[in-house]
Design an enzyme around this catalytic site. Structure first.
Site, PDB file in Angstrom:
ATOM      1  N   ASP A 276      46.806  -7.159 -38.221  1.00  0.00           N
ATOM      2  CA  ASP A 276      48.226  -6.820 -38.078  1.00  0.00           C
ATOM      3  C   ASP A 276      48.393  -5.345 -37.706  1.00  0.00           C
ATOM      4  O   ASP A 276      47.575  -4.509 -38.073  1.00  0.00           O
ATOM      5  CB  ASP A 276      48.942  -7.125 -39.404  1.00  0.00           C
ATOM      6  CG  ASP A 276      50.451  -7.163 -39.234  1.00  0.00           C
ATOM      7  OD1 ASP A 276      50.939  -7.337 -38.095  1.00  0.00           O
ATOM      8  OD2 ASP A 276      51.154  -6.996 -40.251  1.00  0.00           O
TER       9      ASP A 276
ATOM     10  N   HIS B 196      48.318  -4.801 -28.357  1.00  0.00           N
ATOM     11  CA  HIS B 196      47.422  -5.967 -28.413  1.00  0.00           C
ATOM     12  C   HIS B 196      46.149  -5.693 -27.605  1.00  0.00           C
ATOM     13  O   HIS B 196      45.050  -6.070 -28.003  1.00  0.00           O
ATOM     14  CB  HIS B 196      48.131  -7.213 -27.865  1.00  0.00           C
ATOM     15  CG  HIS B 196      49.295  -7.661 -28.716  1.00  0.00           C
ATOM     16  ND1 HIS B 196      49.230  -7.744 -30.085  1.00  0.00           N
ATOM     17  CD2 HIS B 196      50.564  -8.053 -28.388  1.00  0.00           C
ATOM     18  CE1 HIS B 196      50.383  -8.163 -30.572  1.00  0.00           C
ATOM     19  NE2 HIS B 196      51.219  -8.349 -29.563  1.00  0.00           N
TER      20      HIS B 196
ATOM     21  N   LEU C  16      26.004 -14.896 -35.950  1.00  0.00           N
ATOM     22  CA  LEU C  16      27.388 -14.840 -36.434  1.00  0.00           C
ATOM     23  C   LEU C  16      28.245 -15.961 -35.825  1.00  0.00           C
ATOM     24  O   LEU C  16      28.179 -16.220 -34.618  1.00  0.00           O
ATOM     25  CB  LEU C  16      28.003 -13.489 -36.028  1.00  0.00           C
ATOM     26  CG  LEU C  16      29.500 -13.324 -36.326  1.00  0.00           C
ATOM     27  CD1 LEU C  16      29.736 -13.135 -37.820  1.00  0.00           C
ATOM     28  CD2 LEU C  16      30.097 -12.157 -35.549  1.00  0.00           C
TER      29      LEU C  16
END
Ligand code: FPP
Length: 248
Positions: free
Chosen positions: A21, A38, A132
């Site tokens: 956020d 963004h 991962l």
């Protein structure tokens, strides 16, 4: 393998989940459009993925687009979808080099067809990797996830394939989008707000939660390492007393 000397390699969280956020506010502070934030946030994604892989974290779930984010202005939604697609195309080689496996949770059928296609290709291309797991939460909502699990379980009962009394926590977990993934050990929310925003509601029951004031575009290697160190200082009791834990 852990490359940061203060981090205890024996206590690396298996699964870290992040609510990324603060992109919009970060951009607004700089008198820039929200998409500028963004875009800067994508750079944080790249850095955090690299550190997570280096540390030997097994799963990194990133809340990239919530089911509620569809309500944002169309230009922002379109911009985010296009950033996501560019990210997937551009990062594929790096994911392959770094043994990263891509996976997704959410109501993926709501995503634009070209994004669905790119996702599918990247998931397929990285399917054999065993490092991962980069798990993107896209068009994701925790309540919607639980609702669809209940619907699927209900259908199994209706078909006589499952008895209601046999529904246990494992059955429910197996019908969530996240089936097969371990629960998050550490849930980080950047951007200074202290709420879950419909993220991993079932899975986070025993997650350690860290609310960071750092805006996501500024959340880079150092902030992520600090979050892992904070996690390692905590005592996870899972309902037991501290004394019980210390005596084994
Ligand atoms: C929340 O910040 C962030 C989002 C809704 C999108 C997160 C997307 C990215 C980091 C980039 C794309 C992701 C990937 C995986 C390539 P906000 O816009 O709500 O910020 P604000 O609270 O300051 O307004």
């Amino acid at each position: 393998m852990a490359q940061h000397k203060e981090i205890d390699p024996a206590r690396i969280p298996r699964h870290v989940a992040i609510v990324m956020d603060g992109n919009g506010r970060w951009a607004e502070c700089r008198h820039q459009p929200r998409l500028f934030g963004h875009r800067a946030g994508v750079e944080s994604v790249q850095e955090v993925v690299t550190v997570a892989a280096d540390l030997g974290i097994q799963v990194l779930t990133l809340y990239a687009f919530s089911s509620e984010n569809w309500k944002r202005p169309q230009a922002e939604v379109g911009g985010l979808m296009s950033l996501l697609k560019t990210f997937l195309v551009r990062e594929l080689d790096r994911m392959l080099q770094n043994n990263v496996r891509l996976s997704c949770i959410g109501d993926l059928l709501r995503l634009p067809a070209d994004v669905q296609e790119t996702l599918e290709q990247s998931i397929k291309a990285t399917a054999a990797n065993n490092g991962l797991i980069l798990n993107l939460a896209l068009s994701y909502g925790g309540r919607a996830e639980i609702t669809q699990a209940v619907q699927r379980i209900g259908r199994l009962c209706q078909a006589g394939e499952l008895r209601p009394d046999d529904i246990d926590e494992e059955v429910i977990a197996d019908h969530l989008y996240s089936a097969g993934l371990p629960d998050p050990d550490l849930l980080i929310r950047t951007g200074g707000e202290a709420r879950l925003s419909n993220f991993l509601l079932w899975q986070s029951s025993y997650a350690e939660i860290l609310f960071s004031k750092v805006m996501w575009p500024d959340f880079r290697r150092e902030a992520f390492v600090d979050a892992i160190l904070d996690f390692q200082r905590r005592e996870r009791r899972f309902g037991k007393t501290g004394a019980q834990l210390r005596t084994g």
